[in-house]
Design a protein around this motif. Structure first.
Motif, PDB file in Angstrom:
ATOM      1  N   LEU A 209      -0.947  33.287  55.841  1.00  0.00           N
ATOM      2  CA  LEU A 209       0.077  34.316  56.084  1.00  0.00           C
ATOM      3  C   LEU A 209      -0.450  35.378  57.051  1.00  0.00           C
ATOM      4  O   LEU A 209      -1.558  35.891  56.849  1.00  0.00           O
ATOM      5  N   PRO A 210       0.336  35.737  58.079  1.00  0.00           N
ATOM      6  CA  PRO A 210      -0.116  36.829  58.952  1.00  0.00           C
ATOM      7  C   PRO A 210      -0.399  38.086  58.121  1.00  0.00           C
ATOM      8  O   PRO A 210       0.397  38.448  57.253  1.00  0.00           O
ATOM      9  N   THR A 211      -1.528  38.745  58.383  1.00  0.00           N
ATOM     10  CA  THR A 211      -1.913  39.916  57.589  1.00  0.00           C
ATOM     11  C   THR A 211      -0.823  40.985  57.617  1.00  0.00           C
ATOM     12  O   THR A 211      -0.589  41.678  56.618  1.00  0.00           O
ATOM     13  N   ALA A 212      -0.147  41.108  58.756  1.00  0.00           N
ATOM     14  CA  ALA A 212       0.913  42.127  58.860  1.00  0.00           C
ATOM     15  C   ALA A 212       1.992  41.907  57.800  1.00  0.00           C
ATOM     16  O   ALA A 212       2.618  42.875  57.340  1.00  0.00           O
ATOM     17  N   LEU A 213       2.208  40.671  57.406  1.00  0.00           N
ATOM     18  CA  LEU A 213       3.219  40.413  56.371  1.00  0.00           C
ATOM     19  C   LEU A 213       2.620  40.571  54.978  1.00  0.00           C
ATOM     20  O   LEU A 213       3.303  40.983  54.037  1.00  0.00           O
ATOM     21  N   HIS A 214       1.352  40.291  54.861  1.00  0.00           N
ATOM     22  CA  HIS A 214       0.666  40.575  53.588  1.00  0.00           C
ATOM     23  C   HIS A 214       0.715  42.074  53.300  1.00  0.00           C
ATOM     24  O   HIS A 214       0.913  42.499  52.159  1.00  0.00           O
ATOM     25  N   ASP A 215       0.559  42.868  54.355  1.00  0.00           N
ATOM     26  CA  ASP A 215       0.544  44.336  54.181  1.00  0.00           C
ATOM     27  C   ASP A 215       1.841  44.860  53.575  1.00  0.00           C
ATOM     28  O   ASP A 215       1.855  45.952  53.011  1.00  0.00           O
ATOM     29  N   ILE A 216       2.918  44.112  53.715  1.00  0.00           N
ATOM     30  CA  ILE A 216       4.182  44.574  53.105  1.00  0.00           C
ATOM     31  C   ILE A 216       4.515  43.761  51.842  1.00  0.00           C
ATOM     32  O   ILE A 216       5.660  43.682  51.421  1.00  0.00           O
ATOM     33  N   GLY A 217       3.505  43.165  51.250  1.00  0.00           N
ATOM     34  CA  GLY A 217       3.724  42.500  49.954  1.00  0.00           C
ATOM     35  C   GLY A 217       3.678  40.990  49.982  1.00  0.00           C
ATOM     36  O   GLY A 217       3.741  40.340  48.936  1.00  0.00           O
ATOM     37  N   GLY A 218       3.588  40.415  51.182  1.00  0.00           N
ATOM     38  CA  GLY A 218       3.423  38.961  51.296  1.00  0.00           C
ATOM     39  C   GLY A 218       4.468  38.187  50.511  1.00  0.00           C
ATOM     40  O   GLY A 218       5.669  38.488  50.556  1.00  0.00           O
ATOM     41  N   TRP A 219       4.014  37.188  49.796  1.00  0.00           N
ATOM     42  CA  TRP A 219       4.928  36.280  49.087  1.00  0.00           C
ATOM     43  C   TRP A 219       5.553  36.903  47.839  1.00  0.00           C
ATOM     44  O   TRP A 219       6.281  36.226  47.117  1.00  0.00           O
ATOM     45  N   THR A 220       5.256  38.175  47.562  1.00  0.00           N
ATOM     46  CA  THR A 220       5.939  38.801  46.424  1.00  0.00           C
ATOM     47  C   THR A 220       7.052  39.741  46.897  1.00  0.00           C
ATOM     48  O   THR A 220       7.722  40.366  46.084  1.00  0.00           O
ATOM     49  N   ASN A 221       7.228  39.855  48.209  1.00  0.00           N
ATOM     50  CA  ASN A 221       8.297  40.687  48.762  1.00  0.00           C
ATOM     51  C   ASN A 221       9.490  39.793  49.120  1.00  0.00           C
ATOM     52  O   ASN A 221       9.343  38.850  49.889  1.00  0.00           O
ATOM     53  N   PRO A 222      10.687  40.096  48.590  1.00  0.00           N
ATOM     54  CA  PRO A 222      11.856  39.249  48.890  1.00  0.00           C
ATOM     55  C   PRO A 222      12.125  39.083  50.389  1.00  0.00           C
ATOM     56  O   PRO A 222      12.687  38.066  50.810  1.00  0.00           O
ATOM     57  N   GLU A 223      11.682  40.053  51.202  1.00  0.00           N
ATOM     58  CA  GLU A 223      11.893  39.969  52.653  1.00  0.00           C
ATOM     59  C   GLU A 223      11.238  38.729  53.264  1.00  0.00           C
ATOM     60  O   GLU A 223      11.605  38.271  54.332  1.00  0.00           O
ATOM     61  N   ILE A 224      10.230  38.199  52.559  1.00  0.00           N
ATOM     62  CA  ILE A 224       9.470  37.077  53.115  1.00  0.00           C
ATOM     63  C   ILE A 224      10.384  35.860  53.331  1.00  0.00           C
ATOM     64  O   ILE A 224      10.142  35.035  54.210  1.00  0.00           O
ATOM     65  N   VAL A 225      11.439  35.771  52.540  1.00  0.00           N
ATOM     66  CA  VAL A 225      12.337  34.613  52.634  1.00  0.00           C
ATOM     67  C   VAL A 225      12.952  34.566  54.038  1.00  0.00           C
ATOM     68  O   VAL A 225      12.901  33.542  54.729  1.00  0.00           O
ATOM     69  N   GLY A 226      13.486  35.687  54.475  1.00  0.00           N
ATOM     70  CA  GLY A 226      14.110  35.743  55.794  1.00  0.00           C
ATOM     71  C   GLY A 226      13.071  35.646  56.903  1.00  0.00           C
ATOM     72  O   GLY A 226      13.308  35.019  57.940  1.00  0.00           O
ATOM     73  N   LEU A 227      11.923  36.269  56.684  1.00  0.00           N
ATOM     74  CA  LEU A 227      10.890  36.253  57.727  1.00  0.00           C
ATOM     75  C   LEU A 227      10.362  34.827  57.938  1.00  0.00           C
ATOM     76  O   LEU A 227      10.161  34.387  59.075  1.00  0.00           O
ATOM     77  N   PHE A 228      10.184  34.106  56.851  1.00  0.00           N
ATOM     78  CA  PHE A 228       9.721  32.714  56.975  1.00  0.00           C
ATOM     79  C   PHE A 228      10.794  31.883  57.673  1.00  0.00           C
ATOM     80  O   PHE A 228      10.484  31.044  58.534  1.00  0.00           O
ATOM     81  N   ALA A 229      12.044  32.131  57.320  1.00  0.00           N
ATOM     82  CA  ALA A 229      13.132  31.340  57.916  1.00  0.00           C
ATOM     83  C   ALA A 229      13.210  31.582  59.426  1.00  0.00           C
ATOM     84  O   ALA A 229      13.430  30.639  60.203  1.00  0.00           O
ATOM     85  N   GLU A 230      12.977  32.826  59.859  1.00  0.00           N
ATOM     86  CA  GLU A 230      13.003  33.116  61.304  1.00  0.00           C
ATOM     87  C   GLU A 230      11.870  32.387  62.025  1.00  0.00           C
ATOM     88  O   GLU A 230      12.044  31.831  63.112  1.00  0.00           O
ATOM     89  N   TYR A 231      10.712  32.416  61.380  1.00  0.00           N
ATOM     90  CA  TYR A 231       9.546  31.711  61.953  1.00  0.00           C
ATOM     91  C   TYR A 231       9.833  30.204  62.029  1.00  0.00           C
ATOM     92  O   TYR A 231       9.572  29.552  63.050  1.00  0.00           O
ATOM     93  N   ALA A 232      10.404  29.671  60.946  1.00  0.00           N
ATOM     94  CA  ALA A 232      10.705  28.231  60.915  1.00  0.00           C
ATOM     95  C   ALA A 232      11.688  27.881  62.036  1.00  0.00           C
ATOM     96  O   ALA A 232      11.486  26.918  62.787  1.00  0.00           O
ATOM     97  N   GLN A 233      12.723  28.695  62.157  1.00  0.00           N
ATOM     98  CA  GLN A 233      13.735  28.429  63.179  1.00  0.00           C
ATOM     99  C   GLN A 233      13.117  28.413  64.578  1.00  0.00           C
ATOM    100  O   GLN A 233      13.422  27.559  65.407  1.00  0.00           O
ATOM    101  N   LEU A 234      12.239  29.375  64.821  1.00  0.00           N
ATOM    102  CA  LEU A 234      11.579  29.429  66.126  1.00  0.00           C
ATOM    103  C   LEU A 234      10.773  28.143  66.364  1.00  0.00           C
ATOM    104  O   LEU A 234      10.787  27.576  67.460  1.00  0.00           O
ATOM    105  N   CYS A 235      10.088  27.680  65.320  1.00  0.00           N
ATOM    106  CA  CYS A 235       9.292  26.446  65.467  1.00  0.00           C
ATOM    107  C   CYS A 235      10.188  25.248  65.768  1.00  0.00           C
ATOM    108  O   CYS A 235       9.843  24.410  66.605  1.00  0.00           O
ATOM    109  N   TYR A 236      11.337  25.163  65.093  1.00  0.00           N
ATOM    110  CA  TYR A 236      12.244  24.042  65.390  1.00  0.00           C
ATOM    111  C   TYR A 236      12.665  24.106  66.861  1.00  0.00           C
ATOM    112  O   TYR A 236      12.721  23.085  67.541  1.00  0.00           O
ATOM    113  N   GLU A 237      12.963  25.345  67.317  1.00  0.00           N
ATOM    114  CA  GLU A 237      13.406  25.492  68.714  1.00  0.00           C
ATOM    115  C   GLU A 237      12.297  25.113  69.684  1.00  0.00           C
ATOM    116  O   GLU A 237      12.513  24.404  70.663  1.00  0.00           O
TER     117      GLU A 237
END
Ligand code: NOJ
Length: 502
Positions: free
Chosen positions: A155-183
Motif C-alpha cells: 500500500l502506498p504510505t500516503a494511503l496508510h497515513d489516512i488509515g489504509g485498509w481500515t478507512n472506508p475511503e480505500i474502497v474508492g481509491l483502490f477502484a480508481e487505481y484498478a480502473q487506471l490499470c485496466y486502461e
C-alpha cells in the motif's frame, strides 16, 4: 578449516533434512496420469519481492519500504527489498528464465506506488507505467500470457497515513487505481487478480501477525480491513465487468490463500473445530464472494464473544444486504494459494479477555513434528492437504473452475541441486491430479512460486523459493537455473510428473 567443516556439515543437514521423513504420505505413489492438454502452467512473483528500485524514477514509498526502513530488525537476516532480485532492471532476464522453462503465463504484481506515487490518480508516474508496459511487451514477444495482480501487499504510505485498509475511503481509491490499470495495461492482460491473500493483508498487517504496516488491532482492525478489502475487490471487479470486459476479453478474480485443517480424530467435536477454523481462514473471504456474506459460524461466534467481552455490538462489521449482493459473484474462477496444512482438535473456549480473530476461531491448531519442515521456522510439507482442501472447496462452494495461483517450497541456502523442491512439486502436483481425475475437480492451471529467489517478507533472503538461484550479494544478481527448473520444464513439456507416464 574448522569453519568450512561446520559449513559442510550444516549444509548437508539442511539439504538432507528435506529428503526423507514422515509427511503422512508414506506409501503414497506418485500418479502416472498426465495433465490434460490445454492445462496451463505458470510461475509467480510480486513487485516488492523482486523489483528493487524502491525509490527509483519517481516511485513513491509503500508500507513495506516504510516499515522495514524504520524497523530493520524485523527481517530475519536484516535484508530489505530495496534491491531484491533487481527485476526493475533485469525483467528481461526473468522473462528469459520463463521462456527456458516454457511456462504459459507469468503472474506478477503492479506496485501501486510505482505508478501512483501518492496512491492517488492525480499524479501518474510515467516511468513506472513504462516499466510495466515494457514487461508486458517482453512477455508478449515471448508468447507468455500475463496474469496481473493489482495489490500484493504494498500500500502506498500516503494511503496508510489516512488509515489504509481500515478507512472506508480505500474502497474508492483502490477502484480508481484498478480502473487506471485496466486502461493502461488491459490490452495486454488476459487475467487480472484484484487482491492477493487478504488474510495476510488483514491479520498480518492489522492483527499483529508481523506484516506491514504492523498495526496491532486484533479482533477489531483486522475485521475492518477484511470488510474494506472485500468491498474494494468487488468494486474493482464490477468496473472491469461493466466497462472493460467486452473490449479487453479478460477475466478477473481475487486470490485467497488457505491451509488445510485436518480434524485430529473422527469425533464430531474435532470435525466441528476444524470446520470452524477453515471458515475463519478461507470462508471469511470466500463465503462473501462465492456464497454471500460472512460465514454464519463467524457471525455467530464473533457476536457471542463480543457480547461476553462487554462490547455492545459484534466486532465483525456486518455487510448491508446491498453490500452482500454487491460482493456475491465477483469472480470469474476460484484462485487459491496453498502451501501447508494443520491438524485441529476441539479445545476449551478461549478466554474472554483481549479479543482476536485467532481466539474467535477457537480450536487447538498445530502441525505434527513428524511432518517435514521446509525452511527453518517456516511451514511443513503435507502434500495430501492440497487434495483435501480442494475436495472441501468443491463440497462447500460447488463445482467451480479452480486455478492454483501459488504453490512452492522454501530453503535457506538456495542449493542448485534442489531435490527437495522436485519432491515437493511432484507430490503436490500428484495430489492435484488425483483431485482432477478421482474427484472430478475442475482445475485448469497451476502456478509455481517462484521463478526466481526473491525477498521473502520478514524471512528476507533466508526464505528462498525460486527455481532459479539469485545470489543476493552479487550486484549483478545473475539468475542460475536450479535442478527444479528442469523438472518443471519437463512436466510442462510432457504433462507427466514422472520420467514417463501411462
Ligand atoms: C504467499 C505470498 O503471496 C507470497 O508473497 C509469498 O512469497 C509466498 N506465499 C511464499 O511465502
Amino acid at each position: 578449516m574448522k569453519f568450512l567443516y561446520r559449513f559442510v556439515i550444516f549444509t548437508l543437514f539442511v539439504v538432507s533434512s528435506f529428503g526423507d521423513g514422515d509427511d503422512d504420505d508414506v506409501g503414497y505413489e506418485v500418479t502416472n496420469k498426465t495433465f490434460p492438454k490445454g492445462f496451463l502452467f505458470g510461475v509467480a512473483t510480486a513487485a516488492y519481492q523482486i523489483e528493487g528500485g524502491w525509490d527509483e524514477d519517481g516511485k513513491g514509498e509503500q508500507i513495506w519500504d516504510m516499515w522495514i526502513h524504520s524497523n530493520p530488525k524485523i527481517v530475519a537476516d536484516g535484508s530489505t527489498g530495496d534491491v531484491a532480485s533487481d527485476s526493475y532492471h533485469k525483467y528481461k532476464e526473468d522473462v528469459a528464465c520463463m521462456t527456458e522453462v516454457g511456462v504459459h503465463y507469468y503472474r506478477f504484481s503492479i506496485a501501486w506506488a510505482r505508478i501512483l506515487p501518492n496512491g492517488r490518480t492525480n499524479k501518474v508516474n510515467k516511468a513506472g507505467v513504462d516499466y510495466y508496459l515494457n514487461l508486458l511487451k517482453e512477455l508478449k514477444a515471448n508468447g507468455i500470457e500475463a496474469m496481473v495482480t493489482l495489490y500484493h501487499w504494498d500500500l502506498p504510505t500516503a494511503l496508510h497515513d489516512i488509515g489504509g485498509w481500515t478507512n472506508p475511503e480505500i474502497v474508492g481509491l483502490f477502484a480508481e487505481y484498478a480502473q487506471l490499470c485496466y486502461e493502461l495495461f488491459g490490452d495486454y492482460v488476459k487475467t487480472w487478480v484484484t487482491i492477493n491473500e487478504p488474510k495476510q493483508i488483514c491479520h498480518g498487517g492489522y492483527g499483529g501477525s508481523g506484516y506491514a504496516p504492523g498495526i496491532n488491532s486484533e479482533g477489531l482492525g483486522e475485521y475492518l480491513c477484511a470488510r474494506y478489502v472485500l468491498l474494494a475487490h468487488a468494486k474493482a471487479w464490477h468496473i472491469y465487468d461493466t466497462e472493460f470486459r467486452s473490449k479487453q476479453n479478460g477475466r478477473i478474480t481475487i486470490v485467497i490463500d488457505s491451509d488445510w485443517f485436518e480434524p485430529t480424530t473422527d469425533s464430531a467435536e474435532d470435525k466441528e473445530a476444524a470446520e470452524t477454523k477453515i471458515q475463519f481462514v478461507f470462508g471469511m473471504y470466500a463465503n462473501p464472494v462465492f456464497i454471500g456474506d460472512w460465514p454464519q459460524v463467524m457471525i455467530d461466534r464473533v457476536a457471542d464473544r463480543s457480547l461476553k467481552e462487554g462490547f455492545d455490538q459484534t466486532r465483525l462489521p456486518p455487510f448491508s444486504s446491498e453490500e452482500v449482493a454487491d460482493i456475491r459473484g465477483t469472480y470469474d474462477f476460484l484462485a487459491i494459494n496453498h502451501y501447508t496444512s494443520y491438524m485441529v482438535s476441539a479445545a476449551a473456549e478461549p478466554n474472554i479477555d483481549n479479543p482476536s480473530w485467532v481466539k474467535d476461531a477457537g480450536g487447538n491448531v498445530y502441525q505434527k513434528d513428524t511432518w517435514q519442515q521446509a525452511a527453518i521456522g517456516w511451514f511443513r510439507i503435507v502434500p495430501w492437504g492440497i487434495g483435501k482442501l480442494l475436495k472441501w472447496i468443491k463440497a462447500t462452494y460447488g463445482d467451480l473452475e479452480i486455478v492454483i495461483t501459488e504453490n512452492g517450497v522454501s530453503d535457506r541456502n538456495g542449493t542448485l541441486e534442489d531435490d527437495h523442491r522436485i519432491r515437493y512439486l511432484k507430490l503436490y502436483m500428484s495430489h492435484l491430479l488425483d483431485a482432477m481425475y478421482e474427484d472430478n475437480i475442475n482445475i485448469t492451471g497451476y502456478t509455481l512460486w517462484s521463478i526466481i529467489d526473491n525477498f521473502e517478507w520478514t524471512q528476507g533472503f533466508n526464505g528462498k523459493l525460486g527455481i532459479y538461484y539469485v545470489n543476493m550479494s552479487d550486484p549483478e544478481r545473475p539468475r542460475v537455473p536450479k535442478k527444479s527448473s528442469k523438472y518443471y520444464a519437463n512436466v510442462i513439456k510432457t504433462l507427466c510428473l514422472q520420467d514417463s507416464c501411462e
